[in-house]
Design a protein around this motif. Structure first.
Motif, PDB file in Angstrom:
ATOM      1  N   VAL A  98       0.829  -1.214   0.000  1.00 11.37           N
ATOM      2  CA  VAL A  98       0.000   0.000   0.000  1.00 11.37           C
ATOM      3  C   VAL A  98       0.862   1.262   0.000  1.00 11.37           C
ATOM      4  O   VAL A  98       0.610   2.200  -0.765  1.00 11.37           O
ATOM      5  CB  VAL A  98      -0.958   0.002   1.220  1.00 11.37           C
ATOM      6  N   GLU A  99       1.910   1.303   0.826  1.00 11.94           N
ATOM      7  CA  GLU A  99       2.757   2.514   0.901  1.00 11.94           C
ATOM      8  C   GLU A  99       3.420   2.799  -0.434  1.00 11.94           C
ATOM      9  O   GLU A  99       3.449   3.930  -0.905  1.00 11.94           O
ATOM     10  CB  GLU A  99       3.854   2.354   1.975  1.00 11.94           C
ATOM     11  N   ASN A 100       3.952   1.781  -1.056  1.00 13.21           N
ATOM     12  CA  ASN A 100       4.683   1.983  -2.319  1.00 13.21           C
ATOM     13  C   ASN A 100       3.800   1.852  -3.556  1.00 13.21           C
ATOM     14  O   ASN A 100       4.283   1.988  -4.675  1.00 13.21           O
ATOM     15  CB  ASN A 100       5.859   1.004  -2.399  1.00 13.21           C
ATOM     16  N   GLN A 101       2.533   1.576  -3.332  1.00 10.55           N
ATOM     17  CA  GLN A 101       1.554   1.503  -4.427  1.00 10.55           C
ATOM     18  C   GLN A 101       2.002   0.583  -5.557  1.00 10.55           C
ATOM     19  O   GLN A 101       2.004   0.963  -6.739  1.00 10.55           O
ATOM     20  CB  GLN A 101       1.256   2.923  -4.965  1.00 10.55           C
ATOM     21  N   ASN A 102       2.427  -0.611  -5.173  1.00 16.59           N
ATOM     22  CA  ASN A 102       2.740  -1.579  -6.220  1.00 16.59           C
ATOM     23  C   ASN A 102       2.190  -2.956  -5.877  1.00 16.59           C
ATOM     24  O   ASN A 102       1.869  -3.261  -4.730  1.00 16.59           O
ATOM     25  CB  ASN A 102       4.250  -1.620  -6.516  1.00 16.59           C
ATOM     26  N   VAL A 103       2.055  -3.762  -6.926  1.00 20.28           N
ATOM     27  CA  VAL A 103       1.568  -5.141  -6.783  1.00 20.28           C
ATOM     28  C   VAL A 103       2.559  -6.058  -7.487  1.00 20.28           C
ATOM     29  O   VAL A 103       2.989  -5.776  -8.614  1.00 20.28           O
ATOM     30  CB  VAL A 103       0.178  -5.316  -7.437  1.00 20.28           C
ATOM     31  N   THR A 104       2.930  -7.141  -6.806  1.00 15.21           N
ATOM     32  CA  THR A 104       3.830  -8.128  -7.409  1.00 15.21           C
ATOM     33  C   THR A 104       3.245  -9.522  -7.229  1.00 15.21           C
ATOM     34  O   THR A 104       2.759  -9.857  -6.142  1.00 15.21           O
ATOM     35  CB  THR A 104       5.225  -8.080  -6.740  1.00 15.21           C
ATOM     36  N   ILE A 105       3.282 -10.312  -8.292  1.00 15.55           N
ATOM     37  CA  ILE A 105       2.846 -11.699  -8.193  1.00 15.55           C
ATOM     38  C   ILE A 105       4.077 -12.574  -7.965  1.00 15.55           C
ATOM     39  O   ILE A 105       5.048 -12.494  -8.723  1.00 15.55           O
ATOM     40  CB  ILE A 105       2.080 -12.126  -9.454  1.00 15.55           C
ATOM     41  N   HIS A 106       4.021 -13.345  -6.901  1.00 16.38           N
ATOM     42  CA  HIS A 106       5.148 -14.206  -6.531  1.00 16.38           C
ATOM     43  C   HIS A 106       4.866 -15.648  -6.916  1.00 16.38           C
ATOM     44  O   HIS A 106       3.724 -16.095  -6.894  1.00 16.38           O
ATOM     45  CB  HIS A 106       5.388 -14.129  -5.016  1.00 16.38           C
ATOM     46  N   ARG A 107       5.925 -16.395  -7.238  1.00 16.86           N
ATOM     47  CA  ARG A 107       5.856 -17.853  -7.411  1.00 16.86           C
ATOM     48  C   ARG A 107       6.805 -18.454  -6.389  1.00 16.86           C
ATOM     49  O   ARG A 107       7.947 -18.000  -6.253  1.00 16.86           O
ATOM     50  CB  ARG A 107       6.295 -18.278  -8.823  1.00 16.86           C
ATOM     51  N   ILE A 108       6.332 -19.487  -5.699  1.00 21.97           N
ATOM     52  CA  ILE A 108       7.122 -20.014  -4.587  1.00 21.97           C
ATOM     53  C   ILE A 108       7.195 -21.543  -4.618  1.00 21.97           C
ATOM     54  O   ILE A 108       6.390 -22.206  -5.245  1.00 21.97           O
ATOM     55  CB  ILE A 108       6.521 -19.562  -3.235  1.00 21.97           C
ATOM     56  N   ASP A 109       8.158 -22.040  -3.896  1.00 21.43           N
ATOM     57  CA  ASP A 109       8.363 -23.485  -3.757  1.00 21.43           C
ATOM     58  C   ASP A 109       7.422 -24.031  -2.668  1.00 21.43           C
ATOM     59  O   ASP A 109       6.994 -23.276  -1.800  1.00 21.43           O
ATOM     60  CB  ASP A 109       9.828 -23.710  -3.333  1.00 21.43           C
ATOM     61  N   TYR A 110       7.088 -25.322  -2.724  1.00 17.68           N
ATOM     62  CA  TYR A 110       6.350 -25.935  -1.616  1.00 17.68           C
ATOM     63  C   TYR A 110       6.514 -27.443  -1.653  1.00 17.68           C
ATOM     64  O   TYR A 110       7.108 -27.993  -2.589  1.00 17.68           O
ATOM     65  CB  TYR A 110       4.875 -25.521  -1.648  1.00 17.68           C
ATOM     66  N   ASP A 111       5.983 -28.098  -0.627  1.00 15.60           N
ATOM     67  CA  ASP A 111       6.121 -29.554  -0.489  1.00 15.60           C
ATOM     68  C   ASP A 111       5.065 -30.239  -1.358  1.00 15.60           C
ATOM     69  O   ASP A 111       4.056 -30.741  -0.863  1.00 15.60           O
ATOM     70  CB  ASP A 111       5.967 -29.928   0.991  1.00 15.60           C
ATOM     71  N   ILE A 112       5.314 -30.272  -2.636  1.00 13.52           N
ATOM     72  CA  ILE A 112       4.342 -30.802  -3.593  1.00 13.52           C
ATOM     73  C   ILE A 112       4.146 -32.314  -3.402  1.00 13.52           C
ATOM     74  O   ILE A 112       3.038 -32.826  -3.563  1.00 13.52           O
ATOM     75  CB  ILE A 112       4.764 -30.451  -5.050  1.00 13.52           C
ATOM     76  N   GLN A 113       5.231 -32.998  -3.022  1.00  9.45           N
ATOM     77  CA  GLN A 113       5.150 -34.459  -2.851  1.00  9.45           C
ATOM     78  C   GLN A 113       4.108 -34.850  -1.803  1.00  9.45           C
ATOM     79  O   GLN A 113       3.302 -35.762  -2.015  1.00  9.45           O
ATOM     80  CB  GLN A 113       6.538 -35.002  -2.468  1.00  9.45           C
TER      81      GLN A 113
END
Ligand code: ZN
Length: 240
Positions: free
Chosen positions: A202-217
């Motif tokens: 909100v302060e910097n007025q930006n939006v970023t979409i992240h992709r992350i790792d997870y325990d898929i197994q």
């Protein structure tokens, strides 16, 4: 203040936990869910518990709606049908009441959330191109709106015309509107298996979409152990 905005969890507990841990490490203190907490994977109740306990704003997705109906599932493809029958049998009365009370569209602070589209939110149509996005923009009364449903992250910007950005980050500018698909936490379908979610700073007025790792197994093993269709486990690795 930073918001973590996620959706299309689809009962994938490992993915949801990974998103929340990542968001916390990025300094997010607020959480918002764009729907489809349940359906497909093996932990619908656990995912509902987490979302409910956070007390975060949530809108209803098509699977959230389908999961509490008693209607026939004849119209669904066999995979979805089998998963939905299983999901319906898992939910407690409390879960069903929570899902039944979700709204289709909500405003949170200065932005809007919806699962599918703003022009016909209860019809569960898909925004897959800028023409679909244009229709939604006509009903968007905040500068920023987050949605899901396609399981594919995308940032649409409306200035003089509507365009889809190549990049997965944007700084908000006065006079423009933004319709942002946060992607899917629990079942990505853009060919990338990694959970997706958005952070609104909100302060910097930006939006970023992240992709992350997870325990898929673990998520895949649970789907198979639950007796759900094996394809639902397999597709998680494909991101499709
Ligand atoms: Zn979904």
């Amino acid at each position: 203040m930073k918001y973590a905005i996620f959706g299309d969890i689809h009962a994938n507990l490992e993915a949801l936990e990974a998103v929340l841990a990542h968001a916390s490490a990025q300094g997010c203190t607020e959480h918002v869910c764009v729907g489809d907490v349940v359906g497909y994977a093996a932990n619908p109740r656990e995912c509902l518990d987490i979302v409910r306990q956070m007390g975060c704003p949530v809108v209803k997705g098509n699977h959230d709606e389908e999961a509490i109906l008693d209607t026939s599932l004849e119209g669904l493809n066999p995979l979805a049908k089998q998963a939905m029958e299983w999901t319906r049998n898992q939910l407690s009365p409390e879960d069903r009441e929570f899902l039944a009370n979700l709204k289709l569209v909500r405003q949170v602070r200065d932005f809007t959330i919806v699962h599918s589209t703003l022009d016909t939110p209860g019809s569960w149509t898909y925004v897959t191109n800028k023409f679909d996005a244009m229709a939604s923009f006509s009903y968007q009364f905040t500068q920023l709106c987050f949605y899901g449903h396609t399981h594919t992250p995308r940032i649409y910007v409306k200035g003089d015309s509507v365009e889809a950005l190549e990049e997965m980050t944007v700084t908000l500018e006065m006079g423009r509107k933004y319709f942002i698909n946060v992607g899917s936490a629990g079942q990505p379908r853009d060919g990338d298996w990694r959970p997706a979610y958005a952070i609104y700073d909100v302060e910097n007025q930006n939006v970023t979409i992240h992709r992350i790792d997870y325990d898929i197994q673990t998520a895949q093993d649970k789907i198979i152990d639950a007796g759900l269709p094996e394809m639902l486990a397999h597709r998680l690795s494909l991101g499709k």
